[in-house]
Design a protein around this motif. Structure first.
Motif, PDB file in Angstrom:
ATOM      1  N   ALA A  52     -29.402 149.740 155.542  1.00  0.00           N
ATOM      2  CA  ALA A  52     -27.773 149.185 155.898  1.00  0.00           C
ATOM      3  C   ALA A  52     -27.808 147.567 155.225  1.00  0.00           C
ATOM      4  CB  ALA A  52     -27.554 148.861 157.332  1.00  0.00           C
ATOM      5  N   TYR A  53     -28.812 146.904 155.036  1.00  0.00           N
ATOM      6  CA  TYR A  53     -28.499 145.495 154.726  1.00  0.00           C
ATOM      7  C   TYR A  53     -28.856 145.898 152.954  1.00  0.00           C
ATOM      8  CZ  TYR A  53     -30.980 141.434 152.488  1.00  0.00           C
ATOM      9  OH  TYR A  53     -31.114 140.524 151.344  1.00  0.00           O
ATOM     10  N   LEU A  54     -29.787 146.681 152.656  1.00  0.00           N
ATOM     11  CA  LEU A  54     -29.967 146.795 151.234  1.00  0.00           C
ATOM     12  C   LEU A  54     -28.760 147.312 150.464  1.00  0.00           C
ATOM     13  CD1 LEU A  54     -33.457 148.348 150.325  1.00  0.00           C
ATOM     14  CD2 LEU A  54     -32.766 145.730 150.145  1.00  0.00           C
ATOM     15  N   GLN A  55     -28.000 147.977 151.163  1.00  0.00           N
ATOM     16  CA  GLN A  55     -26.739 148.573 150.492  1.00  0.00           C
ATOM     17  C   GLN A  55     -25.611 147.790 150.782  1.00  0.00           C
ATOM     18  OE1 GLN A  55     -26.603 152.461 152.362  1.00  0.00           O
ATOM     19  NE2 GLN A  55     -28.403 153.259 151.360  1.00  0.00           N
ATOM     20  N   GLY A  56     -25.919 146.873 151.391  1.00  0.00           N
ATOM     21  CA  GLY A  56     -24.737 145.713 151.691  1.00  0.00           C
ATOM     22  C   GLY A  56     -23.689 145.844 152.706  1.00  0.00           C
ATOM     23  N   PHE A  57     -23.948 146.977 153.539  1.00  0.00           N
ATOM     24  CA  PHE A  57     -22.891 147.094 154.763  1.00  0.00           C
ATOM     25  C   PHE A  57     -23.206 146.384 155.807  1.00  0.00           C
ATOM     26  CE2 PHE A  57     -23.995 151.886 152.963  1.00  0.00           C
ATOM     27  CZ  PHE A  57     -23.062 151.951 152.459  1.00  0.00           C
ATOM     28  N   LYS A  58     -24.259 145.432 155.985  1.00  0.00           N
ATOM     29  CA  LYS A  58     -24.439 144.410 157.120  1.00  0.00           C
ATOM     30  C   LYS A  58     -25.134 143.333 156.252  1.00  0.00           C
ATOM     31  CE  LYS A  58     -24.630 147.660 161.130  1.00  0.00           C
ATOM     32  NZ  LYS A  58     -25.419 147.894 162.220  1.00  0.00           N
ATOM     33  N   ASN A  59     -25.064 142.130 156.906  1.00  0.00           N
ATOM     34  CA  ASN A  59     -26.014 141.101 156.536  1.00  0.00           C
ATOM     35  C   ASN A  59     -27.196 141.068 156.977  1.00  0.00           C
ATOM     36  OD1 ASN A  59     -25.953 139.402 158.994  1.00  0.00           O
ATOM     37  ND2 ASN A  59     -23.968 138.807 158.468  1.00  0.00           N
ATOM     38  N   ILE A  60     -28.326 140.550 156.718  1.00  0.00           N
ATOM     39  CA  ILE A  60     -29.555 140.488 156.978  1.00  0.00           C
ATOM     40  C   ILE A  60     -29.653 140.522 158.638  1.00  0.00           C
ATOM     41  CG2 ILE A  60     -30.251 138.283 156.588  1.00  0.00           C
ATOM     42  CD1 ILE A  60     -32.948 139.906 155.594  1.00  0.00           C
ATOM     43  N   ALA A  61     -29.080 139.631 159.356  1.00  0.00           N
ATOM     44  CA  ALA A  61     -28.958 139.142 160.685  1.00  0.00           C
ATOM     45  C   ALA A  61     -28.510 140.323 161.350  1.00  0.00           C
ATOM     46  CB  ALA A  61     -28.122 137.817 160.948  1.00  0.00           C
ATOM     47  N   GLU A  62     -27.500 140.710 161.051  1.00  0.00           N
ATOM     48  CA  GLU A  62     -26.975 141.844 161.961  1.00  0.00           C
ATOM     49  C   GLU A  62     -27.635 143.175 161.699  1.00  0.00           C
ATOM     50  OE1 GLU A  62     -21.981 140.770 161.355  1.00  0.00           O
ATOM     51  OE2 GLU A  62     -22.980 142.235 159.767  1.00  0.00           O
ATOM     52  N   ALA A  63     -28.355 143.569 160.635  1.00  0.00           N
ATOM     53  CA  ALA A  63     -29.196 144.724 160.266  1.00  0.00           C
ATOM     54  C   ALA A  63     -30.215 144.926 160.786  1.00  0.00           C
ATOM     55  CB  ALA A  63     -29.086 144.995 158.712  1.00  0.00           C
TER      56      ALA A  63
END
Length: 91
Positions: A52-63
């Motif tokens: 989810a982080y790599l694909q840009g769906f969430k920022n790293i802290a959320e993911a």
């Protein structure tokens, strides 16, 4: 299969070392050398959050809520928790 970790937000100066990841059993192993210490560092994160982080769906802290700020820093900047302590400040 081991793959190179893509850089989502490139730094001004290039990284000295590459970081890699491989997915196994619903976990992702992220590993490589620390930019500060030059020592190998390894961490494990959940597959869903990582992609989810790599694909840009969430920022790293959320993911990657189950990881520490220091571990997330390794993904972003290549600095391990030990390297961060040696550096003396938050990067």
């Amino acid at each position: 299969m081991i793959q190179e970790l893509p850089i989502r937000n490139p730094k001004i100066s290039p990284f000295r070392f590459k970081r890699y990841f491989e997915a196994k059993n619903n976990r992702v192993r992220i590993f490589g050398h620390c930019e500060v210490t030059g020592k190998n560092f390894e961490m494990h994160v959940p597959v869903e959050g990582f992609f989810a982080y790599l694909q840009g769906f969430k920022n790293i802290a959320e993911a990657l809520t189950g990881t520490s700020e220091e571990e997330r820093e390794f993904i972003l900047t290549g600095t391990s928790p030990q390297g961060r302590k040696m550096h003396g400040a938050v990067l």
